[in-house]
Write an enzyme that holds these catalytic residues in place. Structure first.
Site, PDB file in Angstrom:
ATOM      1  N   TYR A  63       0.850  -1.187   0.000  1.00  0.00           N
ATOM      2  CA  TYR A  63       0.000   0.000   0.000  1.00  0.00           C
ATOM      3  C   TYR A  63       0.891   1.244   0.000  1.00  0.00           C
ATOM      4  O   TYR A  63       1.817   1.340   0.806  1.00  0.00           O
ATOM      5  CB  TYR A  63      -0.913  -0.035   1.229  1.00  0.00           C
ATOM      6  CG  TYR A  63      -1.846   1.134   1.251  1.00  0.00           C
ATOM      7  CD1 TYR A  63      -2.871   1.237   0.312  1.00  0.00           C
ATOM      8  CD2 TYR A  63      -1.679   2.164   2.163  1.00  0.00           C
ATOM      9  CE1 TYR A  63      -3.716   2.329   0.311  1.00  0.00           C
ATOM     10  CE2 TYR A  63      -2.525   3.252   2.154  1.00  0.00           C
ATOM     11  CZ  TYR A  63      -3.538   3.327   1.219  1.00  0.00           C
ATOM     12  OH  TYR A  63      -4.361   4.417   1.210  1.00  0.00           O
ATOM     13  N   LYS A 121     -12.482   0.166   4.500  1.00  0.00           N
ATOM     14  CA  LYS A 121     -12.777  -0.615   3.301  1.00  0.00           C
ATOM     15  C   LYS A 121     -13.900  -1.608   3.598  1.00  0.00           C
ATOM     16  O   LYS A 121     -14.974  -1.189   3.978  1.00  0.00           O
ATOM     17  CB  LYS A 121     -11.486  -1.270   2.803  1.00  0.00           C
ATOM     18  CG  LYS A 121     -10.279  -0.318   2.763  1.00  0.00           C
ATOM     19  CD  LYS A 121     -10.410   0.807   1.753  1.00  0.00           C
ATOM     20  CE  LYS A 121      -9.353   1.893   1.902  1.00  0.00           C
ATOM     21  NZ  LYS A 121      -7.964   1.440   1.860  1.00  0.00           N
TER      22      LYS A 121
HETATM   23  C1  PLP Z   1      -6.731   1.898   2.239  1.00  0.00           C
HETATM   24  C2  PLP Z   1      -5.675   0.970   2.662  1.00  0.00           C
HETATM   25  C3  PLP Z   1      -4.849   1.278   3.742  1.00  0.00           C
HETATM   26  C4  PLP Z   1      -4.915   2.610   4.470  1.00  0.00           C
HETATM   27  O1  PLP Z   1      -6.066   2.768   5.189  1.00  0.00           O
HETATM   28  P1  PLP Z   1      -6.733   4.208   5.535  1.00  0.00           P
HETATM   29  O2  PLP Z   1      -7.948   3.795   6.278  1.00  0.00           O
HETATM   30  O3  PLP Z   1      -7.010   4.871   4.227  1.00  0.00           O
HETATM   31  O4  PLP Z   1      -5.744   4.956   6.340  1.00  0.00           O
HETATM   32  C5  PLP Z   1      -3.915   0.330   4.127  1.00  0.00           C
HETATM   33  N1  PLP Z   1      -3.771  -0.834   3.472  1.00  0.00           N
HETATM   34  C6  PLP Z   1      -4.529  -1.157   2.419  1.00  0.00           C
HETATM   35  C7  PLP Z   1      -4.314  -2.459   1.737  1.00  0.00           C
HETATM   36  C8  PLP Z   1      -5.509  -0.265   1.968  1.00  0.00           C
HETATM   37  O5  PLP Z   1      -6.260  -0.594   0.905  1.00  0.00           O
END
Ligand code: PLP
Length: 379
Positions: A105, A202
């Site tokens: 990421y 997510k």
């Molecule tokens: C979006 C995401 C993050 C970061 O998360 P936030 O809630 O945006 O800070 C970390 N790892 C993965 C795989 C992601 O898709």
């Protein structure tokens, strides 16, 4: 009475969900209070809370649920996924080395390159699909091995059991960013990992309307206590409302992931071999290089895929401009399908291929999604 450990779906529905003792309410209350009455010498109330930044009742419910669904002894919730990651990295000793998988990421890559040296730590990257290379990249001061599977955005699959064994052999802890898979499909603690990270923004939240992060720990050990202290002192805390929203999302996680995985597999199969695409990266496809490993560690293959579009960057951006149902937007794991030309939103030095479109499959009918993508990538 002794209960047998319940199955995932049941834990996801009930963990952290005891009826409110004051009212009998079945839906958990949201406690907005920032402060909790204590005794004249600071003695905490029986519930143990003092101040919102340290702990609060809504967050405690969420953490109970996060630990239960990952099969960990404890979990911590955060205001964002990157806040959770930072709290974990800052829990390591000065002088520590952290070994990262090469595809990761993008904000964690930035943390590794820009911030770890400032925090007095070393970072290096290796392709962890190559286990020999991984073993050689471990150093005497490696305290943490940082993996993601599937990876964002190229959908590589790492052999988490094998990497857990290598990490353990080197005396390092293994972290898995499990955001793409979610514990509904893959539980890294059961595969030997020590800590699992989620962007709960997510799929755990699941409706593109809450920001949060989480760490789930194999044991209530030193790493957990230090990460908790970092959250308390450095402040990456979620609001009670955000904690409540994530807890609510977890209730339907199993059935959303089951349906989104089935739809994603149908979409990937329909697109495989399309002349407008160079390749489809989805671990559920038998042709995918990660398929065999994924079969051994995931119960289904998730909502995410990436498409390499014919015609390079221009072809990919053209396809992204033609979609009618999918929206061009970052983030993932919601009920609505999204896609984006990933390179355009990462930093200019990102290693993400120029022809790659990242796709998040939602809860629409698969045929509507297939029709939209087929017309978008048509040559
Ligand atoms: C979006 C995401 C993050 C970061 O998360 P936030 O809630 O945006 O800070 C970390 N790892 C993965 C795989 C992601 O898709």
């Amino acid at each position: 009475m002794q209960h047998s450990p319940m199955r995932f779906e049941t834990r996801a529905v009930h963990a952290g969900g005891e009826p409110d003792p004051a009212t009998g309410a079945i839906a958990p209350p949201i406690h907005l209070s920032t402060t909790f009455e204590h005794g004249p010498a600071g003695e905490p109330h029986a519930a143990g809370h003092i101040y919102i930044r340290e702990s609060n009742p809504t967050q405690s419910r969420l953490e109970e649920a996060l630990a239960a669904i990952e099969g960990g002894e404890a979990a911590l919730s955060f205001g964002s996924g990157v806040g959770a990651g930072a709290a974990c990295l800052q829990a390591l000793e000065p002088g520590a080395h952290v070994l990262f998988h090469r595809d990761l990421y993008y904000a964690f890559r930035t943390m590794a390159v820009e911030y770890l040296p400032r925090w007095g730590m070393e970072a290096s990257f290796v392709d962890m699909t190559d286990l020999d290379a991984t073993e050689h990249a471990l150093r005497p001061n490696t305290q943490l091995v940082w993996t993601e599977s599937p990876t964002n955005p190229t959908m590589q699959i790492l052999d988490l059991r094998a990497i857990a064994a290598l990490s353990k052999g080197a005396g390092a802890l293994l972290l898995v960013d499990g955001t793409f898979a979610t514990p509904a499909l893959q539980r890294p603690l059961e595969l030997g990992a020590d800590v699992v990270l989620h962007s709960t923004t997510k799929s755990l939240g699941g409706h593109s309307d809450v920001h949060g992060g989480a760490l789930a720990f194999r044991s209530r050990g030193e790493l957990m206590h230090r990460a908790q202290h970092n959250r308390h002192i450095l402040g990456a805390v979620a609001s009670p409302f955000a904690s409540w929203m994530v807890l609510r999302g977890i209730r339907t996680l199993a059935c959303r992931m089951e349906r989104q995985s089935a739809t994603a597999l149908a979409v990937a199969r329909a697109l495989e071999g399309n002349p407008g695409l160079r390749s489809v990266h989805y671990p559920g496809l038998e042709s995918d290089p990660g398929h065999a490993v994924a079969m051994g560690q995931m119960s289904a293959f998730g909502a995410m895929m990436s498409l390499r579009v014919a015609g390079g960057r221009e072809g990919a951006v053209r396809a992204a401009s033609r979609v009618k149902l999918f929206r061009n937007a970052t983030s993932l794991g919601g009920v609505e399908s999204l896609l984006e030309h990933r390179r355009s939103v990462e930093s200019p030095d990102s290693p993400t291929p120029d022809d790659l479109i990242r796709v998040s499959i939602g809860l629409e009918h698969p045929d509507d999604l297939i029709e939209d993508l087929v017309q978008a990538v048509a040559v």
